[in-house]
Design an enzyme around this catalytic site. Structure first.
Site, short mmCIF file in Angstrom:
data_model
loop_
_atom_site.label_atom_id
_atom_site.label_comp_id
_atom_site.label_asym_id
_atom_site.label_seq_id
_atom_site.Cartn_x
_atom_site.Cartn_y
_atom_site.Cartn_z
N SER A 157 0.84 -1.19 0.00
CA SER A 157 0.00 0.00 0.00
C SER A 157 0.88 1.24 0.00
O SER A 157 2.03 1.20 0.44
CB SER A 157 -0.93 0.01 1.22
OG SER A 157 -0.17 0.03 2.42
N GLY A 158 0.31 2.34 -0.51
CA GLY A 158 1.02 3.61 -0.55
C GLY A 158 0.04 4.73 -0.35
O GLY A 158 -1.13 4.53 0.00
N SER A 159 0.52 5.96 -0.56
CA SER A 159 -0.33 7.11 -0.31
C SER A 159 -1.45 7.23 -1.34
O SER A 159 -2.52 7.76 -1.04
CB SER A 159 0.51 8.39 -0.33
OG SER A 159 1.21 8.49 -1.56
N PHE A 160 -1.26 6.71 -2.56
CA PHE A 160 -2.25 6.84 -3.62
C PHE A 160 -3.02 5.56 -3.89
O PHE A 160 -4.10 5.61 -4.47
CB PHE A 160 -1.58 7.28 -4.93
CG PHE A 160 -1.09 8.69 -4.93
CD1 PHE A 160 -1.50 9.60 -3.98
CD2 PHE A 160 -0.20 9.12 -5.91
CE1 PHE A 160 -1.06 10.91 -3.99
CE2 PHE A 160 0.26 10.43 -5.93
CZ PHE A 160 -0.17 11.32 -4.95
N VAL A 179 -2.15 -2.37 -3.40
CA VAL A 179 -1.81 -3.39 -4.39
C VAL A 179 -2.23 -4.76 -3.86
O VAL A 179 -1.89 -5.13 -2.74
CB VAL A 179 -0.31 -3.38 -4.71
CG1 VAL A 179 0.02 -4.40 -5.80
CG2 VAL A 179 0.14 -1.99 -5.15
N LYS A 198 -3.16 -2.83 -8.93
CA LYS A 198 -2.98 -1.57 -8.20
C LYS A 198 -4.28 -0.78 -8.25
O LYS A 198 -4.70 -0.32 -9.31
CB LYS A 198 -1.82 -0.77 -8.81
CG LYS A 198 -1.49 0.51 -8.08
CD LYS A 198 -0.26 1.17 -8.70
CE LYS A 198 0.15 2.41 -7.93
NZ LYS A 198 1.38 3.02 -8.49
N ASP A 211 10.31 9.19 -7.99
CA ASP A 211 10.06 8.48 -6.73
C ASP A 211 10.81 7.16 -6.69
O ASP A 211 10.24 6.11 -6.37
CB ASP A 211 8.56 8.25 -6.54
CG ASP A 211 8.21 7.88 -5.09
OD1 ASP A 211 9.04 8.15 -4.19
OD2 ASP A 211 7.12 7.33 -4.86
#
Length: 993
Positions: free
Chosen positions: A696-699, A702, A717, A823
């Site tokens: 998982s990420g800020s946006f 997965v 995603k 990134d």
């Protein structure tokens, strides 16, 4: 009757006339067919100018074309094509199958792509097919089994996948099968053992599974078997043990189990046995007294226990014996010292104890002796330099040896590496001047002495010395720390004008710092802490403008801190603490950053401004009183003005945002991919089950899943559209992935742009699932993962760094519109089953437009740019425009993390230093102390790899992560440098794993 005879003769004559008329035409047709086949083959290719220039449609005589060989005499047919190492790219055209007389097709070491044409099976005369070292994909065509004359099949170093066709065993003339370094899976065909003329089988570096076929050793011609680096299980089959012809057996890095069979040590033919890094257990088999031809025996990195059998001494032809990284105990048997041919003995990293038998030190054939990381005791023989006349590498570090270093070592004229660190050695350091080949000497952490330091003058005579820890004829690194050195530092040290790193800390040195040291203008690191030095810092030090690190703490130095230290622009770590310095601390340069200067413990110092507990100088105190009222006013006015400006700026910003038209974003061409629905995604992820969540990420989040349209597992995603920037991230990633294509960039399978069950927008991208996850989980494994062997080898780290460098070089320099990733970090580097790296997550990626089109992409502003703390280049914090040099910085930090094993956000870097500064402080002489310890399992690895691989890689990482963007290299240069490091290591046979 006479008429009939005349008629018959006429018919015969007519037939012969027709044959003689047709035959030249047929020969001419075959000739022209070959020419057209070659031109058709060329039409799919491109290469450097001149390589295929002679392949011209205007030229009828194709037998003179470059790389083409024809038969003689007439009719002349193409029998061989040899275009190896010509820099050619393109696909292999099926037209090649029209060359029906072809016996050899040699296309190795080029950039051919696509699949291997199945029509090659029509070449009935082909006996040598070499397509190695290209970028071929797909499966091995089963039709190749029709090449009945095939003797050599080399498809190594490609991206071929699938299983090895069992039908290849129908090629009864096959002698050599070389399929290494591909993505082959499944079992080794059992029928390979039925090939009567098979001599060599090389299937290394694939993902083959199952047992080694019991039939494999049946061929009476088999001499070489290499199955290294697969996932083979089970035991070594009896057929290989009983082979009457086998000479070389390489089974390194598999998961073979059981005990090592005793017949391996009774074979009358085997000369090379490599079984290291498996799961063999038990002890090393005892062997008979019968002389055997065995030359190379590698059993390192298994789970062998017990003592070293004395019967190994019966291997009278043995050249290399490596038993490193096992659990062997007890003493070293005296019998090992009675193998007259032995050249390499590696017993590193075991649990051996006791004295080393004198017979070992009397092996005149020895070139490399490594016994580091054990508990060996005793003294080194006084005549060591005479008894080991051929010794090149002597590694005895991390043991309990005592007594002096034998002065006779200076007679070992071939000595290159001497590792004696971390023992209890005493006495004087020998005079090394006669060792012209000496490169490395590690003597730190002992109890050595040097009263007159005469040994220093000897070092400049060593023509190749690089370490004491000397490039050309001059010393570059001198590390004698943590010993019992006493007396003064001699003025002669100034003669070492190429000295870069001097470490003589933690000794008993006294007297002044010699002013002659100022002549060492190449000096980058100076460590003299923890001695008894007196006097002041010499004025001659003002010439040391290239110094990075200076530590002279914990001495009895006096006087003022020289102002010239503030002019050293490269100095970033200065430790003057716990001396007797006095006076005012310089105000400029490095002294502006209290986090990289240590001056505590000097009671006579004062500072102009507040500086870590140092009292203010009286002049400054008076100045503060005179301006007290002004300071108070400024303290009140400045915050009020600042807040007002900020509020007005925010108001203007939001007003403009409200008034202006929403900018047009680049649209994702969804027709490029087959669109799927929200229901497909929900079903694939088992309704977004937490068991399927892999990241998982800020946006986005997965998930792992299974789509009906896709045979293999996929990674999905799903964008959190409620998060600001997520919609733009979807568009950016979609737009990026439809415009780029590279083997080291993650490939999109399909997408979903739909609505969910509630009618809300739903966006998702589907990628290939990477079985080995991301790089972050490998660099920083959890304890249970570490215990399961989730550790990256040096070779894997080099390959991953090279993969990422290739990807960034492509994005920056080979795309129609250059692209900046923005990134780059370990969690965005994915690893497939073969540990090939793929750059992913293009949600922040930005195309670099020229000035005429810059208005089309509002992303050139940093207003909304996000990244990951620790990897963001410093210029972005100053609102500089994004550039490819920003990615270079992130890559530099990533490369340092790969080698060091520490995140840039680790607590040890908070406030006091950065990852770049931490590594720079240890570079290069102490780099072995900060690299990831899981890489360096023993001193032999350090010897082979440190100088030729790790230090150059760290240097690249440091160059890429320097603060100023214009001082960073381009990614094309970076990729080339890493590739050269990899090739150099390979050419020198450096063991990277």
């Amino acid at each position: 009757m006479a008429c009939l005879g005349v008629l018959s003769s006429g018919i015969v004559w007519l037939c012969l006339s027709i044959i003689f008329m047709i035959l030249p035409i047929a020969i001419s047709d075959e000739h022209e067919n070959d020419r057209q086949a070659l031109l058709c083959f060329k039409s799919q290719l491109s290469g450097p100018p001149g390589v295929l220039a002679s392949w011209s449609n205007a030229s009828q005589e194709f037998c003179n074309w470059h790389g083409v060989t024809c038969s003689t005499p007439s009719p002349r047919r193409v029998t061989a094509i040899d275009l190896a190492s010509e820099g050619i790219s393109g696909s292999i055209s099926p037209c090649i199958a029209n060359l029906t007389s072809l016996t050899m097709l040699q296309l190795s070491n080029n950039s051919f792509n696509g699949s291997i044409p199945s029509v090659l099976g029509l070449l009935g005369q082909l006996n040598n097919l070499n397509l190695s070292m290209n970028s071929l994909e797909g499966n091995i065509p089963s039709e190749l089994s029709s090449c009945s004359q095939l003797e050599i099949l080399d498809l190594s170093n490609n991206f071929i996948q699938g299983e090895i066709p069992a039908s290849l065993s129908q090629c009864n003339r096959l002698k050599k099968i070389h399929l290494s370094k591909n993505k082959l899976q499944g079992r080794i065909p059992y029928a390979f053992g039925n090939l009567p003329k098979l001599e060599k089988v090389v299937l290394a570096s694939n993902r083959l599974t199952g047992d080694i076929p019991a039939s494999l050793g049946s061929s009476l011609s088999l001499t070489y078997v290499n199955l290294e680096s697969n996932a083979l299980t089970g035991s070594i089959p009896q057929s290989l043990l009983n082979s009457s012809s086998l000479k070389v057996l390489v089974l390194t890095r598999n998961t073979l189990t059981g005990e090592i069979p005793k017949p391996l040590f009774t074979s009358s033919t085997l000369t090379d046995i490599y079984l290291d890094e498996n799961n063999f257990v038990g002890s090393i088999p005892h062997v008979t007294a019968t002389p055997l031809p065995l030359q190379y025996l590698y059993l390192g990195g298994n789970k062998l226990s017990g003592t070293i059998p004395s019967s190994l001494g019966n291997l009278s032809s043995l050249l290399d014996l490596s038993l490193t990284r096992n659990n062997l105990t007890g003493s070293i048997p005296d019998s090992l010292g009675h193998i007259p041919t032995l050249e390499l003995l590696n017993l590193n990293v075991n649990k051996l104890t006791g004295h080393v038998p004198s017979s070992i030190f009397n092996l005149s054939s020895l070139k490399s002796l490594a016994m580091a990381n054990n508990s060996l005791t005793g003294e080194l023989p006084s005549n060591l330099g005479y008894t080991l006349p051929n010794i090149k590498t002597l590694i005895l570090s991390n043991n309990r040896f005592k007594g002096p270093i034998p002065p006779t070592l200076v007679n070992a004229s071939n000595l290159k590496s001497l590792y004696l660190r971390n023992n209890s050695l005493t006495g004087l350091i020998p005079f090394f001047g006669s060792l012209l080949n000496l490169e490395e000497v590690m003597l730190s952490y002992n109890k050595l002495e040097a009263a007159d330091w005469s040994f220093i003058s000897s070092l400049s005579n060593c023509s190749k010395l690089t370490k004491l820890l000397i490039d050309g004829n001059n010393l570059k690194e001198l590390d004698l720390s943590h010993n019992y050195l006493f007396g003064g530092i001699p003025e002669e040290v100034g003669n070492l004008i190429n000295l870069k790193n001097l470490s003589i800390s933690n000794n008993r040195l006294s007297g002044n710092i010699p002013s002659s040291l100022g002549k060492c203008v190449a000096l980058e690191s100076l460590e003299m802490q923890s001695n008894l030095l007196v006097g002041s810092i010499p004025k001659s030090f003002e010439k040391l403008v290239g110094i990075w690190n200076m530590d002279i703490s914990q001495n009895n130095l006096t006087g003022k801190i020289p102002d010239f230290l503030s002019n050293f622009s490269l100095l970033y770590d200065l430790n003057l603490s716990f001396n007797n310095f006095e006076g005012e601390v310089p105000a400029g340069g490095i002294f502006r950053n209290a986090s990289v200067v240590s001056i505590e413990g000097n009671n006579g110092l004062c500072a102009r401004t507040s500086m870590g507990g140092i009292p203010l100088c009286s002049v400054q105190v008076h100045r503060n009183r005179r301006h007290k009222s002004l300071v108070l006013v400024l303290m009140i006015v400045i915050p009020i003005v600042s807040i007002t400006i900020i509020l007005l700026s925010f108001a203007a910003f939001f007003w403009r945002k409200r008034m202006q038209v929403t900018p047009k974003l680049p649209q994702c061409n969804e027709h490029v991919f087959k669109n799927i629905t929200y229901e497909n995604i929900a079903k694939a992820t088992n309704k977004f089950s937490s068991d399927n969540l892999i990241g998982s990420g800020s946006f986005a989040m997965v998930y792992k899943g299974n789509l009906e349209l896709q045979e293999d597992e996929v990674a999905i995603k799903i964008f959190n559209l409620g998060t600001y920037g997520a919609h733009r991230g979807f568009i950016a990633e979609c737009e990026t992935l439809r415009n780029v294509r590279h083997r080291n960039l993650v490939k999109i399978i399909t997408l979903c742009s739909s609505v969910d069950a509630t009618g809300a927008d739903f966006k998702a991208l589907v990628f290939q699932y990477m079985q080995n996850g991301n790089l972050d989980t490998w660099l920083h494994p959890k304890s249970q993962e570490l215990s399961q062997g989730k550790v990256l080898t040096i070779s894997q780290r080099v390959n991953i760094a090279l993969d990422v460098a290739f990807a960034l070089d492509y994005l920056h320099n080979q795309c129609a519109t250059p692209l900046i990733h923005c990134d780059l970090k370990p969690s965005n580097i994915l690893l497939d089953l073969d540990m090939v790296a793929y750059v992913s997550d293009f949600g922040l990626a930005r195309f670099v437009y020229n000035r005429l089109t810059a208005h089309e992409d509002t992303s050139t502003s940093l207003a909304c740019l996000k990244g990951s703390i620790g990897y963001i280049p410093p210029e972005y914090g100053m609102r500089k425009d994004i550039s490819t040099k920003g990615d270079v910085y992130s890559f530099g930090i990533l490369l340092l993390e790969i080698i060091i094993g520490s995140r840039p956000t680790d607590e040890k870097f908070n406030g006091s230093t950065t990852l770049h500064e931490f590594v720079h402080g240890a570079f290069p002489n102490n780099i072995y102390e900060v690299v990831d310890p899981t890489m360096l399992q023993n001193d032999l690895v350090a010897t082979d790899v440190m100088e030729n691989c790790i230090i150059p890689l760290v240097k690249i990482g440091l160059c890429c992560s320097v603060p100023l963007p214009n001082e960073r290299p381009e990614m094309g240069q970076v990729a080339t440098m890493i590739l050269e490091i990899k090739h150099a290591a390979s050419n020198r046979h450096v063991r990277l794993s």
